[in-house]
Design a protein around this motif. Structure first.
Motif, PDB file in Angstrom:
ATOM      1  N   GLY A  60      66.035 -18.178  77.094  1.00  0.00           N
ATOM      2  CA  GLY A  60      66.146 -17.769  75.689  1.00  0.00           C
ATOM      3  C   GLY A  60      65.236 -18.593  74.803  1.00  0.00           C
ATOM      4  N   HIS A  61      65.263 -18.287  73.503  1.00  0.00           N
ATOM      5  CA  HIS A  61      64.276 -18.880  72.599  1.00  0.00           C
ATOM      6  C   HIS A  61      64.861 -19.926  71.650  1.00  0.00           C
ATOM      7  N   ARG A  96      48.864 -26.437  78.674  1.00  0.00           N
ATOM      8  CA  ARG A  96      48.840 -27.713  77.955  1.00  0.00           C
ATOM      9  C   ARG A  96      49.715 -27.739  76.705  1.00  0.00           C
ATOM     10  N   ALA A 136      44.711 -20.565  63.571  1.00  0.00           N
ATOM     11  CA  ALA A 136      44.089 -19.294  63.964  1.00  0.00           C
ATOM     12  C   ALA A 136      43.367 -18.653  62.783  1.00  0.00           C
ATOM     13  N   PHE A 175      62.635 -29.773  75.013  1.00  0.00           N
ATOM     14  CA  PHE A 175      63.769 -29.326  75.831  1.00  0.00           C
ATOM     15  C   PHE A 175      64.245 -30.465  76.747  1.00  0.00           C
ATOM     16  N   LEU A 234      66.239 -23.501  71.585  1.00  0.00           N
ATOM     17  CA  LEU A 234      66.243 -24.610  72.549  1.00  0.00           C
ATOM     18  C   LEU A 234      67.599 -25.295  72.684  1.00  0.00           C
ATOM     19  N   LEU A 275      55.624 -25.569  63.965  1.00  0.00           N
ATOM     20  CA  LEU A 275      54.519 -25.460  64.926  1.00  0.00           C
ATOM     21  C   LEU A 275      53.934 -24.052  64.912  1.00  0.00           C
ATOM     22  N   MET A 331      52.078 -19.326  76.652  1.00  0.00           N
ATOM     23  CA  MET A 331      51.116 -18.242  76.394  1.00  0.00           C
ATOM     24  C   MET A 331      51.225 -17.209  77.517  1.00  0.00           C
ATOM     25  N   LEU A 360      51.765 -23.897  61.982  1.00  0.00           N
ATOM     26  CA  LEU A 360      50.548 -24.683  62.232  1.00  0.00           C
ATOM     27  C   LEU A 360      49.558 -23.850  63.055  1.00  0.00           C
ATOM     28  N   GLY A 361      50.079 -23.163  64.075  1.00  0.00           N
ATOM     29  CA  GLY A 361      49.218 -22.324  64.915  1.00  0.00           C
ATOM     30  C   GLY A 361      48.617 -21.177  64.136  1.00  0.00           C
ATOM     31  N   SER A 375      49.692 -32.593  65.962  1.00  0.00           N
ATOM     32  CA  SER A 375      50.487 -32.305  67.163  1.00  0.00           C
ATOM     33  C   SER A 375      50.650 -33.555  68.031  1.00  0.00           C
ATOM     34  N   ALA A 425      49.687 -13.424  65.680  1.00  0.00           N
ATOM     35  CA  ALA A 425      50.812 -14.328  65.412  1.00  0.00           C
ATOM     36  C   ALA A 425      51.803 -13.653  64.450  1.00  0.00           C
ATOM     37  N   ALA A 427      40.155 -24.845  70.051  1.00  0.00           N
ATOM     38  CA  ALA A 427      38.913 -24.253  70.513  1.00  0.00           C
ATOM     39  C   ALA A 427      37.703 -24.881  69.852  1.00  0.00           C
TER      40      ALA A 427
HETATM   41  C1  B12 Z   1      49.896 -27.630  69.199  1.00  0.00           C
HETATM   42  C2  B12 Z   1      49.132 -26.474  69.803  1.00  0.00           C
HETATM   43  C3  B12 Z   1      48.120 -26.755  70.720  1.00  0.00           C
HETATM   44  C4  B12 Z   1      47.873 -28.147  71.268  1.00  0.00           C
HETATM   45  C5  B12 Z   1      49.036 -28.524  72.208  1.00  0.00           C
HETATM   46  C6  B12 Z   1      49.305 -30.017  72.180  1.00  0.00           C
HETATM   47  C7  B12 Z   1      50.555 -30.384  72.915  1.00  0.00           C
HETATM   48  N1  B12 Z   1      50.666 -31.655  73.167  1.00  0.00           N
HETATM   49  O1  B12 Z   1      51.412 -29.569  73.255  1.00  0.00           O
HETATM   50  C8  B12 Z   1      46.504 -27.993  72.002  1.00  0.00           C
HETATM   51  C9  B12 Z   1      45.416 -28.541  71.111  1.00  0.00           C
HETATM   52  C10 B12 Z   1      46.402 -28.656  73.368  1.00  0.00           C
HETATM   53  C11 B12 Z   1      46.379 -26.483  72.092  1.00  0.00           C
HETATM   54  C12 B12 Z   1      45.462 -25.865  72.908  1.00  0.00           C
HETATM   55  C13 B12 Z   1      45.281 -24.494  72.959  1.00  0.00           C
HETATM   56  N2  B12 Z   1      45.844 -23.569  72.185  1.00  0.00           N
HETATM   57 CO1  B12 Z   1      47.361 -23.959  71.052  1.00  0.00          CO
HETATM   58  N3  B12 Z   1      48.735 -24.142  69.872  1.00  0.00           N
HETATM   59  C14 B12 Z   1      49.446 -25.135  69.436  1.00  0.00           C
HETATM   60  C15 B12 Z   1      50.571 -24.690  68.493  1.00  0.00           C
HETATM   61  C16 B12 Z   1      50.179 -25.001  67.055  1.00  0.00           C
HETATM   62  C17 B12 Z   1      51.930 -25.274  68.804  1.00  0.00           C
HETATM   63  C18 B12 Z   1      52.319 -25.129  70.279  1.00  0.00           C
HETATM   64  C19 B12 Z   1      53.772 -25.366  70.467  1.00  0.00           C
HETATM   65  O2  B12 Z   1      54.197 -26.457  70.776  1.00  0.00           O
HETATM   66  N4  B12 Z   1      54.591 -24.333  70.257  1.00  0.00           N
HETATM   67  C20 B12 Z   1      56.045 -24.464  70.382  1.00  0.00           C
HETATM   68  C21 B12 Z   1      56.779 -23.137  70.089  1.00  0.00           C
HETATM   69  C22 B12 Z   1      56.481 -22.732  68.648  1.00  0.00           C
HETATM   70  O3  B12 Z   1      56.412 -22.309  71.110  1.00  0.00           O
HETATM   71  P1  B12 Z   1      56.823 -20.866  71.627  1.00  0.00           P
HETATM   72  O4  B12 Z   1      56.165 -20.758  72.955  1.00  0.00           O
HETATM   73  O5  B12 Z   1      56.552 -19.853  70.596  1.00  0.00           O
HETATM   74  O6  B12 Z   1      58.396 -20.928  71.945  1.00  0.00           O
HETATM   75  C23 B12 Z   1      59.459 -20.393  71.215  1.00  0.00           C
HETATM   76  C24 B12 Z   1      60.683 -20.302  72.069  1.00  0.00           C
HETATM   77  O7  B12 Z   1      60.452 -19.722  73.320  1.00  0.00           O
HETATM   78  C25 B12 Z   1      61.207 -21.717  72.137  1.00  0.00           C
HETATM   79  N5  B12 Z   1      60.705 -22.564  73.198  1.00  0.00           N
HETATM   80  C26 B12 Z   1      59.519 -23.215  73.244  1.00  0.00           C
HETATM   81  N6  B12 Z   1      59.405 -23.932  74.360  1.00  0.00           N
HETATM   82  C27 B12 Z   1      60.549 -23.768  75.051  1.00  0.00           C
HETATM   83  C28 B12 Z   1      60.957 -24.318  76.257  1.00  0.00           C
HETATM   84  C29 B12 Z   1      62.212 -23.995  76.745  1.00  0.00           C
HETATM   85  C30 B12 Z   1      62.652 -24.585  78.039  1.00  0.00           C
HETATM   86  C31 B12 Z   1      63.049 -23.109  76.037  1.00  0.00           C
HETATM   87  C32 B12 Z   1      64.387 -22.765  76.552  1.00  0.00           C
HETATM   88  C33 B12 Z   1      62.622 -22.549  74.808  1.00  0.00           C
HETATM   89  C34 B12 Z   1      61.381 -22.897  74.328  1.00  0.00           C
HETATM   90  O8  B12 Z   1      60.817 -22.277  70.915  1.00  0.00           O
HETATM   91  C35 B12 Z   1      59.909 -21.448  70.198  1.00  0.00           C
HETATM   92  C36 B12 Z   1      60.593 -20.940  68.971  1.00  0.00           C
HETATM   93  O9  B12 Z   1      61.620 -20.027  69.267  1.00  0.00           O
HETATM   94  C37 B12 Z   1      50.623 -23.154  68.824  1.00  0.00           C
HETATM   95  C38 B12 Z   1      51.278 -22.256  67.789  1.00  0.00           C
HETATM   96  C39 B12 Z   1      52.512 -21.544  68.391  1.00  0.00           C
HETATM   97  N7  B12 Z   1      52.890 -20.432  67.823  1.00  0.00           N
HETATM   98  O10 B12 Z   1      53.105 -21.970  69.347  1.00  0.00           O
HETATM   99  C40 B12 Z   1      49.193 -22.860  69.212  1.00  0.00           C
HETATM  100  C41 B12 Z   1      48.889 -21.691  70.176  1.00  0.00           C
HETATM  101  C42 B12 Z   1      49.983 -21.603  71.230  1.00  0.00           C
HETATM  102  N8  B12 Z   1      47.625 -22.088  70.787  1.00  0.00           N
HETATM  103  C43 B12 Z   1      46.847 -21.106  70.964  1.00  0.00           C
HETATM  104  C44 B12 Z   1      45.593 -21.196  71.625  1.00  0.00           C
HETATM  105  C45 B12 Z   1      44.705 -19.947  71.569  1.00  0.00           C
HETATM  106  C46 B12 Z   1      45.208 -22.370  72.273  1.00  0.00           C
HETATM  107  C47 B12 Z   1      43.960 -22.568  73.140  1.00  0.00           C
HETATM  108  C48 B12 Z   1      43.644 -21.393  74.092  1.00  0.00           C
HETATM  109  C49 B12 Z   1      42.799 -22.870  72.183  1.00  0.00           C
HETATM  110  C50 B12 Z   1      41.479 -23.094  72.891  1.00  0.00           C
HETATM  111  N9  B12 Z   1      40.657 -22.089  72.873  1.00  0.00           N
HETATM  112  O11 B12 Z   1      41.264 -24.140  73.423  1.00  0.00           O
HETATM  113  C51 B12 Z   1      44.323 -23.867  73.917  1.00  0.00           C
HETATM  114  C52 B12 Z   1      45.021 -23.568  75.272  1.00  0.00           C
HETATM  115  C53 B12 Z   1      45.495 -24.823  75.953  1.00  0.00           C
HETATM  116  C54 B12 Z   1      46.116 -24.554  77.310  1.00  0.00           C
HETATM  117  N10 B12 Z   1      45.300 -24.418  78.333  1.00  0.00           N
HETATM  118  O12 B12 Z   1      47.330 -24.462  77.438  1.00  0.00           O
HETATM  119  C55 B12 Z   1      47.440 -19.792  70.473  1.00  0.00           C
HETATM  120  C56 B12 Z   1      47.905 -18.939  71.655  1.00  0.00           C
HETATM  121  C57 B12 Z   1      47.646 -17.463  71.446  1.00  0.00           C
HETATM  122  C58 B12 Z   1      48.078 -16.752  72.701  1.00  0.00           C
HETATM  123  N11 B12 Z   1      47.134 -16.405  73.534  1.00  0.00           N
HETATM  124  O13 B12 Z   1      49.256 -16.581  72.922  1.00  0.00           O
HETATM  125  C59 B12 Z   1      48.547 -20.285  69.516  1.00  0.00           C
HETATM  126  C60 B12 Z   1      49.791 -19.343  69.445  1.00  0.00           C
HETATM  127  C61 B12 Z   1      47.927 -20.449  68.115  1.00  0.00           C
HETATM  128  C62 B12 Z   1      47.733 -19.123  67.431  1.00  0.00           C
HETATM  129  N12 B12 Z   1      48.565 -18.757  66.474  1.00  0.00           N
HETATM  130  O14 B12 Z   1      46.812 -18.419  67.768  1.00  0.00           O
HETATM  131  N13 B12 Z   1      47.250 -25.859  71.286  1.00  0.00           N
END
Ligand code: B12
Length: 303
Positions: A285-286, A195, A150, A203, A288, A142, A244, A145-146, A163, A63, A2
């Motif tokens: 599921g969560h 994104r 935040a 995955f 991967l 990750l 998200m 990091l998020g 990232s 978070a 942001a």
């Molecule tokens: C890196 C990152 C970014 C990067 C992404 C770069 C890239 N190339 O991917 C960038 C800079 C683009 C970004 C942008 C934004 N981000 Co961001 N980002 C992150 C961060 C640090 C990591 C994202 C990630 O890869 N997560 C991977 C894992 C950890 O994701 P997960 O969904 O929790 O999944 C779990 C499982 O379901 C499983 N899993 C994940 N994927 C998959 C897929 C499959 C198929 C399966 C089976 C399982 C699985 O693994 C995880 C662990 O169990 C997260 C932190 C976080 N907690 O995720 C914030 C986060 C997701 N971002 C956040 C925000 C707010 C944003 C923005 C809105 C910021 C802004 N105002 O611009 C934008 C939105 C962009 C958009 N339109 O999508 C918030 C979201 C809060 C919410 N509303 O839920 C987070 C959570 C940060 C925080 N703690 O507040 N971001």
């Protein structure tokens, strides 16, 4: 991330903060009233106004709560600044802090731009089998990091720096995995406006390592492109990520378009908010590596 993390003070309404953090307005007001996690100002007409620091505190609290922390304790941790480990200015210090503290290695590295330090941490982490790296190290890192972003403990540029490097590494795994001729094809990506690629990209790499012809379409793909790009019969399944809650409507649109164009095509969902589309796609599921193994087994079971 942001622009609002740049340090400039911007006033946000309850509705805007809800959109930015994913916290429903009622919950926002309850957290303020019960736990005092933020004290918003008031507009001339009496509405709540939140500054950037308040948005970061609320996102950090969310978070923690999502990670299972009780709200009262989460509020205390956010208020006392103990959501992540210490941040230092020097890259060496950042690496050391990251390696030992609850802030995590990637969050520590995002406080500076030390290419060599980041490279050696990624080298060490990716030396393990990718199946272990993803679930045991990368996803938890990750999340930390998020949390650090935040809470305002890593700058936006540092978070992008880290990232992007992670994305290059995971892309390398995807590119180098050998796929046998005639392997089942699975299309993986994110819907319009989404994104957060690292989960779905990982995955896709896991699928390729299991001999699946995983086609990675990346993020931000509108529904009509999903239909055109997924040529029905040659595709065994489609996987969309829902990282998200805000990603759910666009993902639902893409899934509905695919279901209409290709009835019977297996549709799957992953990521934190996969359950929000469970009526349209099977939630994987969560974990991967487990999800990849089970999906591959289902492909081979399909006649
Ligand atoms: C890196 C990152 C970014 C990067 C992404 C770069 C890239 N190339 O991917 C960038 C800079 C683009 C970004 C942008 C934004 N981000 Co961001 N980002 C992150 C961060 C640090 C990591 C994202 C990630 O890869 N997560 C991977 C894992 C950890 O994701 P997960 O969904 O929790 O999944 C779990 C499982 O379901 C499983 N899993 C994940 N994927 C998959 C897929 C499959 C198929 C399966 C089976 C399982 C699985 O693994 C995880 C662990 O169990 C997260 C932190 C976080 N907690 O995720 C914030 C986060 C997701 N971002 C956040 C925000 C707010 C944003 C923005 C809105 C910021 C802004 N105002 O611009 C934008 C939105 C962009 C958009 N339109 O999508 C918030 C979201 C809060 C919410 N509303 O839920 C987070 C959570 C940060 C925080 N703690 O507040 N971001």
């Amino acid at each position: 991330m942001a622009a609002s993390t740049s340090g400039a003070t911007v006033g946000h309404s309850v509705r805007q903060v809800a959109a930015l953090t994913g916290i429903p307005p009622d919950t926002l007001r309850a957290w303020e009233r019960r736990y005092g996690v933020v004290t918003p100002g008031r507009s001339a007409s009496g509405y709540r106004v939140y500054d950037d620091a308040a948005v970061r505190r609320l996102a950090a609290m969310r978070a923690l709560v999502e990670a299972g922390c009780p709200p009262r304790e989460a509020a205390q941790r956010v208020s006392s600044g103990t959501t992540v480990g210490p941040v230092t200015d020097s890259a060496d210090g950042a690496r050391a802090a990251g390696a030992r503290g609850p802030g995590g290695e990637l969050a520590g590295l995002a406080t500076g731009v030390d290419v060599a330090a980041l490279g050696s941490v990624l080298d060490a982490a990716f030396a393990a089998p990718f199946e272990e790296v993803v679930d045991d190290w990368l996803m938890p890192e990750l999340e930390r990091l998020g949390e650090a972003w935040a809470a305002g403990r890593v700058p936006v540029g540092g978070e992008h720096f880290v990232s992007a490097a992670v994305q290059r590494r995971v892309s390398g795994v995807l590119e180098t995995a050998q796929v046998p001729p005639g392997a089942p094809r699975v299309v993986v990506g994110l819907a319009g406006g989404c994104r957060h690629e690292l989960g779905v990209l990982s995955f896709a790499a896991l699928l390729r390592r299991r001999g699946v012809d995983a086609i990675y379409l990346a993020g931000d793909l509108p529904p009509e492109s999903w239909v055109v790009t997924v040529p029905g019969p040659s595709v065994a399944a489609v996987v969309l990520g829902v990282p998200m809650a805000e990603d759910a409507p666009a993902t639902r649109e893409a899934l509905a378009a695919l279901a209409a164009a290709y009835p019977g095509l297996p549709l799957h969902a992953g990521g934190r908010h996969q359950d929000a589309v469970a009526d349209l796609a099977h939630p994987l599921g969560h974990h991967l590596a487990t999800a990849a193994r089970e999906l591959v087994a289902s492909l081979h079971a399909t006649p």
